[in-house]
Structure formats: C-alpha cells, structure tokens
Design a protein around this motif. Structure first.
Motif, mmCIF file in Angstrom:
data_model
loop_
_atom_site.group_PDB
_atom_site.id
_atom_site.type_symbol
_atom_site.label_atom_id
_atom_site.label_comp_id
_atom_site.label_asym_id
_atom_site.label_seq_id
_atom_site.Cartn_x
_atom_site.Cartn_y
_atom_site.Cartn_z
ATOM 1 N N VAL A 23 0.839 -1.198 0.000
ATOM 2 C CA VAL A 23 0.000 0.000 0.000
ATOM 3 C C VAL A 23 0.873 1.246 0.000
ATOM 4 O O VAL A 23 1.926 1.303 0.647
ATOM 5 N N GLY A 24 0.456 2.259 -0.769
ATOM 6 C CA GLY A 24 1.190 3.516 -0.819
ATOM 7 C C GLY A 24 0.878 4.396 0.381
ATOM 8 O O GLY A 24 -0.094 4.169 1.107
ATOM 9 N N PHE A 25 1.690 5.420 0.580
ATOM 10 C CA PHE A 25 1.500 6.358 1.685
ATOM 11 C C PHE A 25 1.206 7.754 1.140
ATOM 12 O O PHE A 25 1.967 8.281 0.315
ATOM 13 N N ASN A 26 0.119 8.356 1.583
ATOM 14 C CA ASN A 26 -0.123 9.774 1.372
ATOM 15 C C ASN A 26 0.310 10.479 2.654
ATOM 16 O O ASN A 26 -0.389 10.447 3.665
ATOM 17 N N VAL A 27 1.485 11.068 2.622
ATOM 18 C CA VAL A 27 2.074 11.716 3.799
ATOM 19 C C VAL A 27 1.574 13.150 3.856
ATOM 20 O O VAL A 27 2.031 14.010 3.092
ATOM 21 N N GLU A 28 0.602 13.402 4.736
ATOM 22 C CA GLU A 28 0.119 14.773 4.884
ATOM 23 C C GLU A 28 0.977 15.504 5.909
ATOM 24 O O GLU A 28 1.090 15.092 7.062
ATOM 25 N N LEU A 29 1.575 16.591 5.473
ATOM 26 C CA LEU A 29 2.422 17.410 6.340
ATOM 27 C C LEU A 29 1.516 18.326 7.147
ATOM 28 O O LEU A 29 0.847 19.204 6.604
ATOM 29 N N LYS A 30 1.471 18.092 8.446
ATOM 30 C CA LYS A 30 0.514 18.763 9.326
ATOM 31 C C LYS A 30 1.173 19.944 10.032
ATOM 32 O O LYS A 30 2.219 19.800 10.658
ATOM 33 N N PHE A 31 0.518 21.105 9.939
ATOM 34 C CA PHE A 31 0.992 22.302 10.621
ATOM 35 C C PHE A 31 -0.188 22.997 11.288
ATOM 36 O O PHE A 31 -1.327 22.866 10.849
ATOM 37 N N ASP A 32 0.103 23.766 12.328
ATOM 38 C CA ASP A 32 -0.936 24.461 13.077
ATOM 39 C C ASP A 32 -1.460 25.645 12.265
ATOM 40 O O ASP A 32 -0.686 26.527 11.868
ATOM 41 N N ASP A 33 -2.775 25.676 12.036
ATOM 42 C CA ASP A 33 -3.381 26.761 11.260
ATOM 43 C C ASP A 33 -3.260 28.113 11.957
ATOM 44 O O ASP A 33 -3.399 29.162 11.319
ATOM 45 N N LEU A 34 -3.028 28.106 13.265
ATOM 46 C CA LEU A 34 -2.976 29.354 14.027
ATOM 47 C C LEU A 34 -1.564 29.936 14.109
ATOM 48 O O LEU A 34 -1.362 30.978 14.722
ATOM 49 N N ILE A 35 -0.602 29.263 13.506
ATOM 50 C CA ILE A 35 0.786 29.728 13.531
ATOM 51 C C ILE A 35 1.217 30.148 12.138
ATOM 52 O O ILE A 35 0.953 29.444 11.150
ATOM 53 N N VAL A 36 1.850 31.304 12.050
ATOM 54 C CA VAL A 36 2.431 31.757 10.781
ATOM 55 C C VAL A 36 3.880 31.298 10.744
ATOM 56 O O VAL A 36 4.713 31.747 11.540
#
Length: 238
Positions: free
Chosen positions: A169-182
């Motif tokens: 199975v392949g991996f969709n690596v979602e890069l997660k960042f805080d929406d409240l941080i610039v």
C-alpha cells in the motif's frame, strides 16, 4: 455537524476484512495521475468519540493497527498526518495538541513542543507492563472526551509506519501544521527536511504522495525533492 464517514469505512465490528487485492501501483509509477485513487483516511477512518456511529470508535486512527487493517481493503494509499517533535522526529498524529489529564485537570500540550519519548508515552504502550498517560480529545464545540476505542493501539513514528505497515500500500504523507501559527519558510523547510530524510531512508519502492493544507509547504516539498508528487490537500481529500 460531524463530517461524513470516510470513503474507506469499516464493515460492521467483528466482521472479517476482505482478502487483500493484488497491487498494481508499482507497474505504473504515474498511476496516481491516470486513475481514480482510493485512500484510507487516517488508516481505517478517523475517530469521532462523541458519534453514535460505532465505525468512528472501532479502531485507533493513525496507528499501525489501523494502517494494516486498511491495507486489507483494495485501497491504493493510506493517508496519515505527520508532525515533527521538538527533537526532530517525524510522528503520526492528527491534532496539533495532545490533551491529557494531570492532577485531575485537562491540559494541552503542543505535539511539536514534545520530545518523541514523551509523545509516545501517551495512550496504550507496546510494553504490557507500562501504563500510558491518558489521552483525551476536544470536539469543535469544546466538549472533551476520553480517547477510548474498541481496538486501541500505541502512537507511532513515521519510521515505524514504513517498517511495520504492509508494503503493497502507498502512503499519502500529509504534512501537518498548526493553522494558528504563521511559519517562516526556514521553519517549514527544516521540519519538511526531517520528514524527507525518513522517507528517503525507508520508502524503497513504496508509492508516496506528499500533501498539505498549507500551499507553501506543498511548494517547498517540490523544491526539496523530486522523487514524489506533492499537492495541496484539498485537491485529494474527499
């Protein structure tokens, strides 16, 4: 109003999973652009602890257990969320904050401000004689629920996923960042590079897609590597 169930929903609890399908992704490295892809969202689906639908509490999201269960379905990719701990270890966890209980009070801790050892100390533990710190989850309306599911599992790192999840199975690596941080570009680049190093070391011939809800992050991935495609998450999330 809770979001609709993920595409790759589970059968009723305790029903056997379908037999794995023969993968064909590796025969065509550009298959992700030439066909409709089926992805397991956070493995076998997200946990919505206040939902009356048992599928949302059947198995711990973003866990090795959930990824391997999803791999038994005819899915092309498994999607999961990756953040980087304070000491530079990419880990898999959706929420930017970990909620736990200390001295009878619910406290919040930012994933990116934890050392990996502390991150892995929450929830179930691999060693049966260890007791993990309690995990809770906050709903959109502010409610707090203890994170209990029928089939629980430990938190995991990105490296563990590459080593322990069915290779077909392949991996969709979602890069997660805080929406409240610039984030400054330098900050994004440093965290993304730490993810790329694990992928480069462990991916081998596993199909990979990078995604992020932050367009700057998706563009940076394209600049920092050319082996795998990178897209903004709204282009592939269903």
């Amino acid at each position: 109003m809770p979001p609709p169930p993920p595409i790759t929903s589970l059968p009723p609890p305790h029903f056997p999973f379908p037999q794995p399908q023969e993968p064909n992704l590796l025969e065509d490295p550009n298959v992700w652009t030439s066909k409709f892809l089926v992805m397991g969202h956070r493995g076998c689906g997200m946990n919505i602890l206040h939902s009356s639908d048992s599928r949302f509490k059947f198995m711990k999201e973003n866990s090795i257990l959930s990824f391997n269960a999803a791999a038994k379905f005819p899915v092309d990719f498994i999607e999961f969320d990756v953040q980087v701990t304070k000491d530079g270890c990419p880990v898999i966890f959706h929420d930017c904050l970990i909620l736990t209980e200390e001295k009878g009070v619910i406290v919040e801790k930012r994933v990116t401000e934890l050392m990996v050892e502390e991150f892995l100390s929450y929830g179930p533990q691999h060693d049966p004689w260890k007791i993990g710190k309690p995990l809770f989850r906050r709903t959109v309306d502010g409610g707090v629920y203890e994170w209990k599911v029928e089939n629980d599992a430990p938190l995991c790192t990105l490296q563990e996923a590459f080593e322990k999840v069915e290779h077909s199975v392949g991996f969709n690596v979602e890069l997660k960042f805080d929406d409240l941080i610039v984030y400054e570009e330098e900050q994004l680049a440093q965290m993304i590079q730490q993810v790329l190093e694990v992928v480069e070391m462990k991916a081998k011939d596993r199909p990979i897609i990078y995604s992020s809800f932050i367009p700057d992050a998706a563009q940076l991935v394209k600049k920092l590597q050319s082996s795998y495609p990178s897209v903004t998450a709204h282009m592939i999330a269903l």
